[in-house]
Scaffold this motif. Structure first.
Motif, mmCIF file in Angstrom:
data_model
loop_
_atom_site.group_PDB
_atom_site.id
_atom_site.type_symbol
_atom_site.label_atom_id
_atom_site.label_comp_id
_atom_site.label_asym_id
_atom_site.label_seq_id
_atom_site.Cartn_x
_atom_site.Cartn_y
_atom_site.Cartn_z
ATOM 1 N N GLN A 55 -45.687 -23.676 -65.889
ATOM 2 C CA GLN A 55 -45.378 -24.164 -64.550
ATOM 3 C C GLN A 55 -44.026 -23.689 -64.039
ATOM 4 O OE1 GLN A 55 -45.512 -25.922 -67.292
ATOM 5 N NE2 GLN A 55 -43.801 -27.383 -67.421
ATOM 6 N N SER A 56 -43.210 -23.080 -64.918
ATOM 7 C CA SER A 56 -41.871 -22.639 -64.510
ATOM 8 C C SER A 56 -41.694 -21.133 -64.580
ATOM 9 C CB SER A 56 -40.814 -23.316 -65.405
ATOM 10 O OG SER A 56 -40.868 -24.711 -65.275
ATOM 11 N N ARG A 57 -42.785 -20.391 -64.803
ATOM 12 C CA ARG A 57 -42.649 -18.938 -64.939
ATOM 13 C C ARG A 57 -42.158 -18.303 -63.649
ATOM 14 N NH1 ARG A 57 -48.301 -18.775 -68.105
ATOM 15 N NH2 ARG A 57 -47.496 -19.252 -70.180
ATOM 16 N N ASN A 58 -42.669 -18.798 -62.514
ATOM 17 C CA ASN A 58 -42.188 -18.242 -61.253
ATOM 18 C C ASN A 58 -40.698 -18.520 -61.069
ATOM 19 O OD1 ASN A 58 -42.887 -21.145 -60.665
ATOM 20 N ND2 ASN A 58 -42.107 -20.574 -58.639
ATOM 21 N N LEU A 59 -40.232 -19.658 -61.605
ATOM 22 C CA LEU A 59 -38.827 -20.016 -61.487
ATOM 23 C C LEU A 59 -37.958 -19.087 -62.327
ATOM 24 C CD1 LEU A 59 -36.727 -21.953 -60.367
ATOM 25 C CD2 LEU A 59 -37.176 -23.481 -62.293
ATOM 26 N N ALA A 60 -38.419 -18.749 -63.538
ATOM 27 C CA ALA A 60 -37.657 -17.835 -64.382
ATOM 28 C C ALA A 60 -37.487 -16.484 -63.702
ATOM 29 C CB ALA A 60 -38.360 -17.660 -65.738
ATOM 30 N N VAL A 61 -38.572 -15.997 -63.065
ATOM 31 C CA VAL A 61 -38.501 -14.732 -62.349
ATOM 32 C C VAL A 61 -37.586 -14.849 -61.133
ATOM 33 C CG1 VAL A 61 -39.831 -13.033 -61.035
ATOM 34 C CG2 VAL A 61 -40.780 -14.000 -63.132
ATOM 35 N N SER A 62 -37.721 -15.968 -60.397
ATOM 36 C CA SER A 62 -36.965 -16.129 -59.154
ATOM 37 C C SER A 62 -35.490 -16.401 -59.387
ATOM 38 C CB SER A 62 -37.566 -17.262 -58.312
ATOM 39 O OG SER A 62 -37.435 -18.508 -58.965
ATOM 40 N N LEU A 63 -35.089 -16.654 -60.637
ATOM 41 C CA LEU A 63 -33.673 -16.835 -60.946
ATOM 42 C C LEU A 63 -33.068 -15.601 -61.607
ATOM 43 C CD1 LEU A 63 -33.682 -20.515 -62.290
ATOM 44 C CD2 LEU A 63 -32.743 -19.712 -60.124
ATOM 45 N N ALA A 64 -33.842 -14.928 -62.455
ATOM 46 C CA ALA A 64 -33.310 -13.777 -63.189
ATOM 47 C C ALA A 64 -33.335 -12.493 -62.375
ATOM 48 C CB ALA A 64 -34.095 -13.581 -64.488
ATOM 49 N N VAL A 65 -34.462 -12.217 -61.730
ATOM 50 C CA VAL A 65 -34.631 -10.944 -61.026
ATOM 51 C C VAL A 65 -33.683 -10.784 -59.835
ATOM 52 C CG1 VAL A 65 -36.261 -9.482 -59.776
ATOM 53 C CG2 VAL A 65 -36.998 -10.706 -61.827
ATOM 54 N N PRO A 66 -33.448 -11.851 -59.031
ATOM 55 C CA PRO A 66 -32.566 -11.638 -57.870
ATOM 56 C C PRO A 66 -31.153 -11.243 -58.249
ATOM 57 C CG PRO A 66 -33.046 -13.971 -58.157
ATOM 58 C CD PRO A 66 -33.985 -13.213 -59.036
#
Length: 387
Positions: free
Chosen positions: A325-336
């Motif tokens: 449920q938090s995979r999108n959050l990991a991407v949205s915090l690391a990639v930017p």
């Protein structure tokens, strides 16, 4: 093998990612024409990528708020429609400050897509096939790296750089409409970055290691790519069509390589793969800054060969770090953070150095920083399950 029911979704997302990525990098091949038309210095044109990156940063960070309300499917549709409108607006603007504002909006529109796209793929595809699925998805940026210079050459023969942006805008609008009409609306929603969830991710050393690695990996791809045509034209005496042709042809092998990368990453594990990627790419990027005009063509071909292989491993690792449920959050915090640095700050610094007659120094320094990534990757715990 990937499950057949997942293929239409994966291919549609890959096509959307292609348009998304092409829209972000097209200014690189168009930059000589843009500079001439708007009478800009290298530092000013380099700042374009800072504004795109800043918007991309905000789009990625804020994507969880949007996808938690309207789900991932509708978030991707919204991203396409906003991107199309922004590109068509950019095609008619002339004021430098207003163009920068529109580029910020372009970055925002493209940034909203990625967390929802990655979350959709990681949910649809079985975990043991993540490497293969993300490798397919990563053919989009690698194909965009090839198409962008050729697209620029073709359009500029008959039209202006503004026409190129307008065409991409239309394609983005069509992609958004097709996704809305052809794919079943999903109930899968993103997670708002609550302080507790963010704190859990921030408490993991592996997360911060991945942030650093994304910064360096994006520097080796988008950062260098954005300024390379300008470097070839202004420093080594290539004509714009020659420069764009070399850059385009050099990216063709990466399309096949990224396909091969998925099974290799699944077998070796992410850490081992990334160590080799940063070691090779750092050396080749530094050589790019010292090679003469006679030797630059083979170096242009060699530099991106392994750099593109980082992203299937990187997204797989991020997906493994966070719960579903938090995979999108990991991407949205690391990639930017990685894109803001590698796709914005790095081209901006290279542009400033270029105005100071130190263009090659900027490229060599970037290569040295990328090389250090192999030591950073050593800090990750080796685990084949992470891929």
């Amino acid at each position: 093998m990937l499950n057949t029911p997942c293929l239409p979704v994966l291919l549609m997302l890959t096509a959307i990612f292609f348009i998304n990525f092409l829209s972000r990098i097209i200014l690189g091949p168009l930059l000589p024409a843009v500079e001439n038309d708007l009478n800009m210095a290298h530092s000013q044109s380099g700042s374009f990528f800072v504004f795109i990156s800043a918007g991309y940063f905000l789009g990625l960070v804020g994507s969880g708020f949007l996808s938690s309300k309207i789900n991932h499917h509708r978030t991707i549709v919204f991203s396409c429609l906003l991107l199309g409108c922004t590109l068509m607006l950019l095609a008619v603007l002339s004021t430098f400050s207003v163009i920068n504002a529109a580029l910020f909006l372009l970055g925002l529109a493209t940034g909203v897509y990625l967390p929802s796209g990655v979350a959709t793929i990681s949910t649809c595809v079985d975990r043991q096939n993540w490497g293969k699925a993300f490798a397919v998805h990563e053919t989009a940026p690698n194909l965009a790296f090839v198409v962008a210079p050729l697209f620029a050459i073709g359009v500029l023969q008959w039209f202006t750089w503004r026409t190129a942006l307008g065409i991409l805008g239309v394609l983005a609008l069509i992609a958004g409409c097709l996704l809305h009409l052809s794919c079943k609306d999903s109930r899968l929603r993103g997670e708002i970055p609550h302080p507790r969830t963010v704190g859990t991710l921030f408490a993991q050393p592996a997360f911060w290691i991945m942030v650093i690695l994304f910064c360096l990996a994006i520097s080796s791809t988008i950062g260098i790519y954005s300024m390379l045509p300008l470097y070839l034209v202004t420093e080594l005496g290539f004509s714009p069509p020659e420069a764009n042709s070399f850059v385009a042809l050099s990216r063709i092998p990466t399309i096949a390589i990224v396909f091969l990368a998925g099974p290799v990453i699944d077998r070796l594990g992410a850490r081992t793969a990334m160590i080799f990627i940063f070691l090779y790419t750092g050396i080749m990027t530094s050589i790019l800054g010292v090679a003469s005009a006679e030797w630059i063509p083979p170096v242009i071909f060699l530099q991106p060969l392994l750099s593109v292989c980082f992203f299937p491993a990187g997204f797989s690792m991020l997906s493994a770090i966070a719960p579903p449920q938090s995979r999108n959050l990991a991407v949205s915090l690391a990639v930017p953070i990685g894109f803001l640095f590698g796709g914005g700050v790095v081209p901006g610094i290279i542009g400033v150095l270029a105005d100071a007659k130190l263009f090659s120094v900027g490229i060599i320094s970037t290569g040295a920083a990328i090389f250090l990534g192999c030591f950073v990757a050593l800090l990750l715990r080796q685990s084949k399950s992470c891929t």
